[in-house]
Design an enzyme around this catalytic site. Structure first.
Site, short mmCIF file in Angstrom:
data_model
loop_
_atom_site.label_atom_id
_atom_site.label_comp_id
_atom_site.label_asym_id
_atom_site.label_seq_id
_atom_site.Cartn_x
_atom_site.Cartn_y
_atom_site.Cartn_z
N ASP A 25 -3.57 3.41 -6.10
CA ASP A 25 -3.39 4.50 -7.07
C ASP A 25 -3.77 5.85 -6.46
O ASP A 25 -4.66 5.92 -5.62
CB ASP A 25 -4.26 4.20 -8.29
CG ASP A 25 -3.79 4.96 -9.52
OD1 ASP A 25 -2.73 5.62 -9.46
OD2 ASP A 25 -4.49 4.90 -10.55
N ASN A 73 6.32 1.31 -14.61
CA ASN A 73 6.69 2.44 -13.74
C ASN A 73 8.12 2.94 -13.92
O ASN A 73 8.46 4.04 -13.49
CB ASN A 73 6.45 2.11 -12.25
CG ASN A 73 4.98 2.15 -11.86
OD1 ASN A 73 4.56 1.47 -10.92
ND2 ASN A 73 4.18 2.94 -12.56
C1 FPP Z 1 0.53 4.82 -7.53
O1 FPP Z 1 0.22 6.18 -7.36
C2 FPP Z 1 1.44 4.35 -6.48
C3 FPP Z 1 2.70 3.84 -6.69
C4 FPP Z 1 3.29 3.69 -8.03
C5 FPP Z 1 3.57 3.44 -5.54
C6 FPP Z 1 2.90 2.70 -4.44
C7 FPP Z 1 3.83 2.48 -3.31
C8 FPP Z 1 3.53 2.64 -2.01
C9 FPP Z 1 2.17 2.98 -1.51
C10 FPP Z 1 4.59 2.36 -0.99
C11 FPP Z 1 4.40 0.95 -0.55
C12 FPP Z 1 5.58 0.31 0.03
C13 FPP Z 1 5.81 -1.06 0.05
C14 FPP Z 1 7.00 -1.63 0.77
C15 FPP Z 1 4.97 -2.01 -0.67
P1 FPP Z 1 0.61 7.19 -8.52
O2 FPP Z 1 1.99 7.68 -8.24
O3 FPP Z 1 0.43 6.53 -9.83
O4 FPP Z 1 -0.43 8.34 -8.30
P2 FPP Z 1 -1.05 9.27 -9.45
O5 FPP Z 1 -1.83 8.37 -10.35
O6 FPP Z 1 -1.91 10.20 -8.66
O7 FPP Z 1 0.10 9.94 -10.13
#
Ligand code: FPP
Length: 249
Positions: A25, A73
């Protein structure tokens, strides 16, 4: 200065969590703080994940399960969802040969049928090609939601009972476990969530029943070997009793 390329000497190799799960996260906040578009955070998050996987392998952790995309999501702006799905596909294509060479077995959990066909094909290829690998098990949750998973299990089991293929008395915890996406995978020993949020967000609700939880304020793109080392140090101080009393008590 500790050499983090090898298992730090103050970590006990006998007490490492065999299976680590992580809620990655804070990608969006990482980017926003730097004045970058949110997607730049996902790109950096992918780099952090690659390093984390290598670190688990170097330090002898047998399985890593990551929450990449939840059933919730889809509610994000279309452009971000689109970017994430494209990023998964691109990464899988780009990293597959190296992961295979390093003995990584890649598996996906979640309702994959809702994903773009090209991504589904790439997932299938990756799973097939790496199926025999044993160095480390890398499980990626995509379009995953725990309540959805458990509901799906109820449907499957109820159908078997209705068809006379299963008796009511045969429904047990282990039977339920065997119907989950994670069938045949031992439950995680340690769950890490980055970015300061302290909730499970519909991730592995059944499987985390006895898992140790570790929350850190570090945003996922900054979650490096040192941060992982801190999480493992903390884990090694825990007394895992699984409902029993302490041995010395
Ligand atoms: C949460 O941060 C993260 C995600 C929804 C995406 C995670 C994906 C990756 C790290 C890429 C990985 C790739 C593979 C192939 C597994 P957020 O967007 O919710 O952050 P925020 O809470 O700060 O908005």
């Amino acid at each position: 200065m500790i050499d983090l390329s090898k298992l730090p000497s103050d970590l006990n190799p006998q007490l490492l969590p065999p299976h680590v799960a992580i809620i990655m996260d804070g990608n969006g906040r990482w980017a926003t703080k730097k004045g970058l578009p949110r997607v730049a955070g996902h790109r950096q998050g992918a780099r952090a994940l690659k390093e984390l996987l290598r670190c688990c392998k170097d330090w002898g952790i047998k399985a890593l399960t990551v929450y990449a995309f939840s059933t919730e999501n889809w509610r994000r702006p279309f452009a971000e969802v689109d970017f994430l799905l494209m990023l998964f596909e691109k990464l899988l294509k780009r990293e597959l040969a190296q992961m295979h060479q390093e003995g990584v077995r890649v598996s996906f959990i979640g309702d994959l049928s809702a994903l773009p066909e090209s991504l589904q094909n790439q997932i299938e290829r990756s799973q097939k090609e790496t199926a025999q690998n044993q160095e480390i098990y890398f499980n990626v949750a995509v379009n995953y939601g725990s309540r959805n998973e458990i509901t799906r299990v109820c449907h499957q089991i109820a159908t078997k009972v209705q068809q006379g293929k299963l008796k009511l008395e045969e429904i047990s915890e282990s039977l339920i476990s065997q119907h989950l996406y994670t069938a045949n995978t031992p439950d995680p020993d340690l769950l890490i969530r980055t970015s300061g949020e302290m909730r499970l967000s519909n991730f592995l609700l059944w499987q985390l029943a006895y898992t140790e939880m570790y929350f850190t304020n570090i945003l996922f793109p900054d979650f490096d070997r040192n941060a992982f080392y801190q999480a493992l140090l903390d884990y090694q101080k825990r007394d895992r009793r699984f409902g029993k009393i302490a041995v010395s008590a």
